[in-house]
Design an enzyme around this catalytic site. Structure first.
Site, short mmCIF file in Angstrom:
data_model
loop_
_atom_site.label_atom_id
_atom_site.label_comp_id
_atom_site.label_asym_id
_atom_site.label_seq_id
_atom_site.Cartn_x
_atom_site.Cartn_y
_atom_site.Cartn_z
N LYS A 21 0.81 -1.22 0.00
CA LYS A 21 0.00 0.00 0.00
C LYS A 21 0.84 1.26 0.00
O LYS A 21 0.43 2.29 -0.56
CB LYS A 21 -0.97 -0.02 1.18
CG LYS A 21 -1.98 -1.17 1.07
CD LYS A 21 -2.92 -1.25 2.24
CE LYS A 21 -3.84 -2.46 2.07
NZ LYS A 21 -4.84 -2.54 3.15
N GLY A 83 -0.15 -2.95 15.86
CA GLY A 83 0.52 -2.71 14.58
C GLY A 83 0.56 -1.24 14.23
O GLY A 83 -0.25 -0.44 14.71
N ALA A 84 1.51 -0.88 13.36
CA ALA A 84 1.67 0.52 12.96
C ALA A 84 2.06 0.63 11.48
O ALA A 84 2.73 1.59 11.08
CB ALA A 84 2.72 1.19 13.83
N GLY A 86 0.98 0.14 7.09
CA GLY A 86 0.08 0.81 6.17
C GLY A 86 -1.37 0.51 6.42
O GLY A 86 -2.24 1.37 6.23
N ARG A 112 7.92 3.16 15.62
CA ARG A 112 6.92 3.31 14.55
C ARG A 112 5.56 3.66 15.13
O ARG A 112 4.81 4.44 14.55
CB ARG A 112 6.84 2.04 13.72
CG ARG A 112 8.07 1.77 12.89
CD ARG A 112 7.86 0.60 11.94
NE ARG A 112 6.91 0.93 10.88
CZ ARG A 112 6.43 0.05 10.01
NH1 ARG A 112 6.83 -1.22 10.06
NH2 ARG A 112 5.58 0.41 9.09
N MET A 172 -8.16 -7.54 11.33
CA MET A 172 -8.29 -7.00 9.98
C MET A 172 -7.99 -8.05 8.92
O MET A 172 -8.31 -7.85 7.74
CB MET A 172 -7.39 -5.79 9.82
CG MET A 172 -7.88 -4.58 10.61
SD MET A 172 -6.70 -3.20 10.66
CE MET A 172 -6.64 -2.72 8.95
#
Length: 230
Positions: A21, A83-84, A86, A112, A172
Site C-alpha cells: 500500500k 501494529g503501525a 500501512g 513506529r 483485519m
C-alpha cells in the site's frame, strides 16, 4: 508492471493488498485526502487520460463492518490497535472520527507506533507503546489487530488481561477458519470476535463506487464469500 498491464487492458480500477500500500502511494499521480492522511493507497482509479489516482477505503470499510454490519458503537470506547503499518494508517482517521474515548497503538518496533501517533496528533491525542507495556492496568473495549500476523497463523505478543467486560476484538485479516487472534479473543473473554472479511467487502464496495459510481449491496457478498470459504 502489473498496473501498467492492467491500464493497457482498459482496466478502470484496482485494489492493492497488504505489504504494497505504501508502494502504491509512490506509483499514483495524485492522492485523495484520505490517502494523504494515511500515506497509503489501497485503491487505484484509472482516469480517462490513463493517469492514476490513489485513495484509501480501508478505514471506511472497517467502520462500516463494525458499526453497520455488527451494530457496535465506537463512540466512548477505549481502543487498542496492534501494529503501525500501512493497514493501520488507513483506518486511523475514520476511527478517530467515530469519537472513541482513547486510542493506544502498540507495535513491536515502538518507534513506529510513536511516529504514527504523532502523525495523527492534530486530530486526537493518541498514546503509543510497546507490547511489553501492555502488562499495565489499562484495559480495552475494542482491540483491533492491524498486523499481518494472522496470515502466517501467528499471534502478536499479547498479555492475557487487556480486555474489559463485553469487549470486542477485530482482526483485519480473515481466513477460512477462525484466525489465531479471533481464537485468542474468544478464549480471553471477548463478547464479540470478528475477522476482517466484512472489512474486505466493505472497502471493496467503496472502491467500486469510486470506479463505477455504484455502491453494491454488501451483505449478500459477505455471505457468498463466507460460504465459499467453508
Amino acid at each position: 508492471e502489473a498496473i501498467k498491464a492492467f491500464v493497457d487492458n482498459k482496466g478502470r480500477g484496482l485494489n492493492i493488498t497488504v505489504h504494497f500500500k505504501q508502494q502504491a502511494w509512490d506509483i499514483v499521480d495524485n492522492h485523495s485526502e484520505r490517502a494523504k492522511r494515511a500515506h497509503a493507497v489501497n485503491t487505484i482509479i484509472v482516469n480517462p487520460d490513463n493517469s492514476l489516482s490513489g485513495d484509501n477505503t480501508d478505514g471506511l470499510g472497517m467502520l462500516a463492518d463494525i458499526s453497520t454490519n455488527h451494530s457496535i458503537k465506537i463512540q466512548g470506547l477505549d481502543v487498542l490497535i496492534l501494529g503501525a503499518g500501512g493497514a493501520v494508517r488507513g483506518i486511523l482517521e475514520p476511527l478517530i472520527m467515530a469519537n472513541p474515548q482513547s486510542i493506544n497503538i502498540v507495535n513491536r518496533t515502538v518507534e513506529r507506533a510513536h511516529e504514527l501517533a504523532k502523525n495523527f496528533s492534530d486530530l486526537a491525542v493518541i498514546s503509543s507503546a510497546s507490547f511489553e507495556q501492555l502488562a499495565g492496568p489499562q484495559k480495552y473495549d475494542l482491540v483491533i489487530n492491524g498486523t499481518s500476523a494472522s496470515l502466517a497463523g501467528e499471534l502478536p505478543p499479547l498479555t492475557n488481561h487487556i480486555l474489559k467486560p463485553n469487549a470486542c476484538c477485530y482482526d483485519m485479516m480473515y481466513s477460512d477458519h477462525k484466525t489465531v487472534f479471533v481464537e485468542w479473543a474468544l478464549a480471553h473473554g471477548a463478547t464479540t470476535a470478528l475477522d476482517g472479511l466484512g472489512m474486505l467487502v466493505e472497502q471493496a464496495a467503496e472502491s467500486f463506487r469510486l470506479w463505477r459510481g455504484v455502491t453494491p449491496e454488501t451483505r449478500p457478498v459477505i455471505q457468498a464469500v463466507r460460504d465459499s470459504l467453508a
